[in-house]
Write a protein that holds these residues in place. Structure first.
Motif, PDB file in Angstrom:
ATOM      1  N   GLY A   5      83.949  53.480 -75.581  1.00 29.56           N
ATOM      2  CA  GLY A   5      84.290  54.741 -76.225  1.00 29.56           C
ATOM      3  C   GLY A   5      83.147  55.490 -76.879  1.00 29.56           C
ATOM      4  N   HIS A   6      81.906  55.184 -76.475  1.00 26.74           N
ATOM      5  CA  HIS A   6      80.749  55.808 -77.122  1.00 26.74           C
ATOM      6  C   HIS A   6      80.152  56.920 -76.256  1.00 26.74           C
ATOM      7  CE1 HIS A   6      80.738  53.104 -80.498  1.00 26.74           C
ATOM      8  NE2 HIS A   6      80.594  52.033 -79.735  1.00 26.74           N
ATOM      9  N   GLU A   7      81.001  57.801 -75.740  1.00 24.29           N
ATOM     10  CA  GLU A   7      80.509  58.905 -74.910  1.00 24.29           C
ATOM     11  C   GLU A   7      79.524  59.788 -75.670  1.00 24.29           C
ATOM     12  OE1 GLU A   7      83.700  58.150 -75.248  1.00 24.29           O
ATOM     13  OE2 GLU A   7      84.493  57.704 -73.243  1.00 24.29           O
ATOM     14  N   ASP A   8      79.801  60.068 -76.936  1.00 24.16           N
ATOM     15  CA  ASP A   8      78.906  60.914 -77.727  1.00 24.16           C
ATOM     16  C   ASP A   8      77.537  60.269 -77.890  1.00 24.16           C
ATOM     17  OD1 ASP A   8      80.916  62.763 -77.981  1.00 24.16           O
ATOM     18  OD2 ASP A   8      81.417  62.245 -80.055  1.00 24.16           O
ATOM     19  N   ALA A   9      77.511  58.952 -78.064  1.00 29.41           N
ATOM     20  CA  ALA A   9      76.235  58.251 -78.221  1.00 29.41           C
ATOM     21  C   ALA A   9      75.423  58.295 -76.928  1.00 29.41           C
ATOM     22  CB  ALA A   9      76.471  56.803 -78.634  1.00 29.41           C
ATOM     23  N   VAL A  10      76.092  58.191 -75.797  1.00 23.55           N
ATOM     24  CA  VAL A  10      75.383  58.273 -74.512  1.00 23.55           C
ATOM     25  C   VAL A  10      74.770  59.656 -74.346  1.00 23.55           C
ATOM     26  CG1 VAL A  10      75.691  58.250 -72.002  1.00 23.55           C
ATOM     27  CG2 VAL A  10      76.708  56.442 -73.415  1.00 23.55           C
ATOM     28  N   GLU A  44      77.117  54.115 -83.836  1.00 24.59           N
ATOM     29  CA  GLU A  44      77.993  54.390 -84.978  1.00 24.59           C
ATOM     30  C   GLU A  44      77.280  55.186 -86.067  1.00 24.59           C
ATOM     31  OE1 GLU A  44      79.401  50.530 -86.020  1.00 24.59           O
ATOM     32  OE2 GLU A  44      80.784  50.403 -84.302  1.00 24.59           O
ATOM     33  N   ARG A  45      75.975  55.052 -86.137  1.00 24.46           N
ATOM     34  CA  ARG A  45      75.195  55.805 -87.126  1.00 24.46           C
ATOM     35  C   ARG A  45      75.209  57.294 -86.812  1.00 24.46           C
ATOM     36  NH1 ARG A  45      68.833  55.907 -87.595  1.00 24.46           N
ATOM     37  NH2 ARG A  45      68.524  56.494 -89.779  1.00 24.46           N
ATOM     38  N   GLY A  46      75.150  57.634 -85.529  1.00 23.70           N
ATOM     39  CA  GLY A  46      75.273  59.027 -85.130  1.00 23.70           C
ATOM     40  C   GLY A  46      74.015  59.866 -85.233  1.00 23.70           C
TER      41      GLY A  46
END
Length: 282
Positions: free
Chosen positions: A254-259, A216-218
């Protein structure tokens, strides 16, 4: 998507002589893991009680050997991370009668030897740090001097440094030391980190809450188990299947971007490695 994305464990240990070794790599690969950064075990765990920097070569070369074996089991590959565990200073001072300055000199000499392997292309990064437990001022100062030597050598080599250090959410002083000698802050990685850290890149231990914080921090982050492959501590830290399983959990939530951040973008930023190009799916 786990079948399409590289999956990197940024920090684990393998002991092919006394415990699971390559069997742990097979476990990792079986559940979708593709890439590993294998950090040499503490020298004394491999029976090396160093007197000179050259004495660490046996530790480094055994690590390089097991990494070559590990790569043959992976659809991606493994890389060695070599250096001196900061806990060695207590073993030298408390158990072997070294002064803090003499312990510092020996550990810095070991860092210099590890740097030779990076320079030769046989290792990817250096390992250093300082005790995560309370020590006296002289040992603390000596430990910081060892860490600074690692930053100096990494700056010369344009490689990263993985740090074993105290738990903290703020280590900007440490990255300032690195930047003072020309090593960018993004080349400093805090191993066993939480999901929120100012200064070094966090290599987040695969606790779900910490991973969610990092996601979530990104900001750039990595994922690790710190698997120690120690027969005397079979339940310590996390097992080799954990990172792939946590990747699947992140994707389900739903954390595809984090992966992508942790397994493609941050490895490229920190280490200059391409986990997609080195991936060979059957």
């Amino acid at each position: 998507m786990t079948e399409e994305t590289p999956i990197l464990d940024n920090h684990l240990h393998l002991d092919p002589d006394h415990h699971r070794g390559i069997d742990a790599v097979r476990d990792f690969a079986h559940v979708g893991g593709t890439h590993l950064l294998v950090v040499n075990k503490p020298s004394w765990h491999l029976g090396v009680e160093a007197e000179t920097g050259e004495d660490f070569r046996a530790v480094f070369e055994r690590t390089i050997e097991v990494v070559e074996e590990a790569s043959s089991e992976l659809e991606g590959r493994a890389w060695p991370v070599l250096g001196i565990h900061p806990g060695l200073i207590s073993r030298l001072v408390d158990d072997r009668g070294f002064s803090p300055d003499d312990a510092r000199d020996l550990m810095q000499a070991g860092i210099d030897v590890a740097a030779e392997y990076v320079d030769a292309g046989e290792a990817l990064a250096l390992k250093s740090g300082r005790p995560h437990y309370e020590v006296d001022d002289a040992v603390w100062a000596a430990s910081n001097a060892v860490m600074r030597r690692a930053f100096e050598r990494a700056s010369d080599l344009e490689c990263a440094v993985q740090l074993h250090a105290e738990g903290s959410e703020e280590m900007t002083e440490v990255t300032a030391w690195a930047e003072d000698v020309g090593l960018p802050a993004h080349k400093v990685v805090k191993h066993y980190a939480g999901g929120r850290l100012e200064g070094p890149i966090p290599s987040v231990i695969c606790d779900k809450d910490e991973l969610e914080t990092a996601a979530e921090r990104g900001e750039p982050f990595l994922m690790e188990t710190d698997y120690i492959d120690d027969p005397d501590r079979p339940g310590a830290v996390l097992g080799p299947k954990t990172v792939p399983r946590r990747v699947a959990w992140l994707l389900e939530n739903g954390h595809e971007d984090a992966v992508r951040n942790a397994h493609i973008e941050t490895p490229a930023l920190v280490y200059g490695i391409d986990t997609e190009a080195t991936l060979e799916r059957p």
